[in-house]
Write an enzyme that holds these catalytic residues in place. Structure first.
Site, short mmCIF file in Angstrom:
data_model
loop_
_atom_site.label_atom_id
_atom_site.label_comp_id
_atom_site.label_asym_id
_atom_site.label_seq_id
_atom_site.Cartn_x
_atom_site.Cartn_y
_atom_site.Cartn_z
N SER A 9 -3.82 -38.19 39.47
CA SER A 9 -3.81 -39.51 38.84
C SER A 9 -3.07 -40.55 39.69
O SER A 9 -2.00 -40.30 40.22
CB SER A 9 -3.13 -39.42 37.47
OG SER A 9 -3.04 -40.71 36.90
N GLY A 19 4.06 -49.49 37.88
CA GLY A 19 4.26 -49.97 36.51
C GLY A 19 3.04 -49.76 35.63
O GLY A 19 2.84 -50.49 34.65
N LEU A 20 2.23 -48.75 36.01
CA LEU A 20 1.04 -48.41 35.22
C LEU A 20 0.17 -49.63 34.94
O LEU A 20 -0.26 -49.88 33.81
CB LEU A 20 1.45 -47.68 33.93
CG LEU A 20 1.93 -46.25 34.20
CD1 LEU A 20 2.71 -45.70 33.02
CD2 LEU A 20 0.77 -45.31 34.53
N CYS A 51 6.45 -41.73 29.98
CA CYS A 51 6.47 -43.12 29.50
C CYS A 51 7.63 -43.28 28.54
O CYS A 51 7.95 -42.35 27.78
CB CYS A 51 5.19 -43.45 28.71
SG CYS A 51 3.71 -43.51 29.69
N THR A 71 6.05 -37.55 39.52
CA THR A 71 7.00 -37.93 40.58
C THR A 71 8.46 -37.83 40.11
O THR A 71 8.75 -37.90 38.92
CB THR A 71 6.73 -39.38 41.02
OG1 THR A 71 6.66 -40.20 39.85
CG2 THR A 71 5.43 -39.49 41.78
N GLY A 79 3.24 -32.98 46.70
CA GLY A 79 3.44 -32.81 48.13
C GLY A 79 2.44 -31.92 48.83
O GLY A 79 2.70 -31.46 49.95
C1 LIG Z 1 0.67 -44.68 43.83
C2 LIG Z 1 0.81 -43.59 42.81
C3 LIG Z 1 0.40 -43.84 41.48
C4 LIG Z 1 0.52 -42.82 40.51
N1 LIG Z 1 0.10 -43.09 39.23
C5 LIG Z 1 0.17 -42.11 38.29
C6 LIG Z 1 -0.31 -42.34 36.96
O1 LIG Z 1 -0.85 -43.41 36.64
N2 LIG Z 1 -0.17 -41.34 36.04
C7 LIG Z 1 0.39 -40.12 36.38
O2 LIG Z 1 0.49 -39.24 35.50
N3 LIG Z 1 0.82 -39.86 37.63
C8 LIG Z 1 0.73 -40.82 38.59
N4 LIG Z 1 1.16 -40.56 39.87
C9 LIG Z 1 1.73 -39.24 40.20
C10 LIG Z 1 0.73 -38.35 40.95
O3 LIG Z 1 -0.42 -38.08 40.16
C11 LIG Z 1 1.40 -37.00 41.37
O4 LIG Z 1 1.85 -36.32 40.22
C12 LIG Z 1 2.57 -37.22 42.31
O5 LIG Z 1 2.32 -38.26 43.22
C13 LIG Z 1 2.94 -35.95 43.08
O6 LIG Z 1 1.86 -35.48 43.86
P1 LIG Z 1 1.65 -35.87 45.43
O7 LIG Z 1 2.95 -35.56 46.12
O8 LIG Z 1 0.51 -35.02 45.88
O9 LIG Z 1 1.34 -37.34 45.47
C14 LIG Z 1 1.05 -41.55 40.87
C15 LIG Z 1 1.43 -41.32 42.20
C16 LIG Z 1 1.31 -42.30 43.17
C17 LIG Z 1 1.73 -41.99 44.59
#
Ligand SMILES: Cc1cc2nc3c(=O)[nH]c(=O)nc-3n(C[C@H](O)[C@H](O)[C@H](O)COP(=O)(O)O)c2cc1C
Length: 304
Positions: free
Chosen positions: A22, A72-73, A130, A193, A244
């Protein structure tokens, strides 16, 4: 030897174990430009019932082996999603889950009712990171009762798969995992995150306008593998590992640690082919070791 890359996870049969996480694939409007044979599924950017402007820039900062984001969604709201994006998803050969968000239990429920049955919406991923406005802004994901209440509200309003995306900002992820499993979740996604901060030493202030942001990328991988493993040990429902993953080896770590599938986020920002590369690398590893399917990969999952 042919390797069966399909997986069954949380009410869905996917053609591969690698999904787009996401927020890192938007609503998929760029997907037609990508190589998508390897895409097991996609989770949409987080959506609220109503449109949201998000936070002012700067919203993204690069950090050692990762990045901080504070979007900020931002999103167009449920009506625009139904009108503009769901028809596109309905034409694809892989499922799209909607990442749903709310400021109250009621708002999550209302959003689910609006989206349930819309062609193109294959399931829901509940973002519990949230703030609960009715409870003084405490995050739903930090409190097993609030996390369960949100899951139950969504579960009651749909028969589609319901996945819950766990936050790593908790002292015991197993407690939250068990609470949402009992409330009817079909699968868990671990993890979202980590909250972080980066300071600009010329301006003497935070680099992100929102002050803090969500840390993602390789910097969080060992933390995420551990939390996904802890979650998988705590429940009977499947867990999707997130955090990651840049290469096939990283995805395989999550799978061996007890996950059924994985999601890839930040890697796509660096390499638009990341998901295909990871999918192909997992397949090559299974072939080399003589496993005929993803399910055959040994899992390290002691239950003691
Ligand atoms: C730019 C950005 C926007 C994200 N937006 C959402 C979101 O709207 N909803 C959500 O549950 N996680 C969101 N995440 C979290 C990611 O889905 C994921 O859980 C997190 O980045 C860790 O995985 P990664 O290291 O592969 O990026 C976002 C991450 C990034 C980098």
């Amino acid at each position: 030897m042919t390797v069966d890359m399909s997986v069954s996870v949380g009410g869905l049969r996917l053609r591969g174990p690698v999904l787009a996480a996401s927020g890192t694939f938007g609503y998929g409007t760029e997907v037609p430009l990508l190589e998508r044979r390897a895409l097991g599924g996609m989770v949409s950017k987080g959506i609220f019932l109503r449109p949201r402007a998000g936070t002012p820039p700067p919203r993204i900062v690069e950090t050692p082996s990762g990045m901080l984001n504070a979007i900020g969604l931002q999103g167009p709201g449920a009506d625009a999603l139904i009108r503009e994006y769901a028809p596109l998803w309905a034409s694809w050969d892989f499922p799209v889950l909607v990442n749903i968000n709310g400021e109250s239990v009621g708002e999550y429920g209302e959003l689910t009712s609006r989206l349930d049955g819309v062609p193109g919406v294959a399931g829901f991923e509940i973002n519990i990171s949230c703030p609960n406005v009715e409870q003084g802004g405490m995050y739903f994901g930090n409190d097993p009762h609030a996390a369960a209440a949100v899951t139950e509200a969504v579960r009651k309003r749909t028969r589609l798969p319901v996945w819950v995306k766990l936050t790593p900002m908790v002292s015991d992820i197993g407690v939250i995992a068990r609470a949402v499993e009992a409330a009817g979740a079909d699968a868990l996604c671990a993890v979202n995150t980590f909250v972080g901060m980066s300071i600009d030493l010329n301006a003497h202030q935070p680099r992100l306008s929102f002050r803090t942001g969500g840390l993602s990328g390789p910097a969080i991988r060992p933390l995420a593998v551990h939390l996904a493993h802890q979650a998988a040990r705590s429940v009977r429902i499947p867990v999707l590992g997130v955090g990651g993953i840049m290469r096939a080896e990283d995805a395989l770590e999550f799978l061996v640690a007890g996950c059924t599938a994985v999601q890839v986020g930040t890697a796509t920002f660096v390499n638009p082919r990341a998901i295909a590369d990871i999918h192909d690398g997992i397949k090559a590893h299974l072939e080399t070791h003589g496993f005929s399917s993803v399910a055959d990969l040994p899992r390290y999952l002691p239950r003691d």
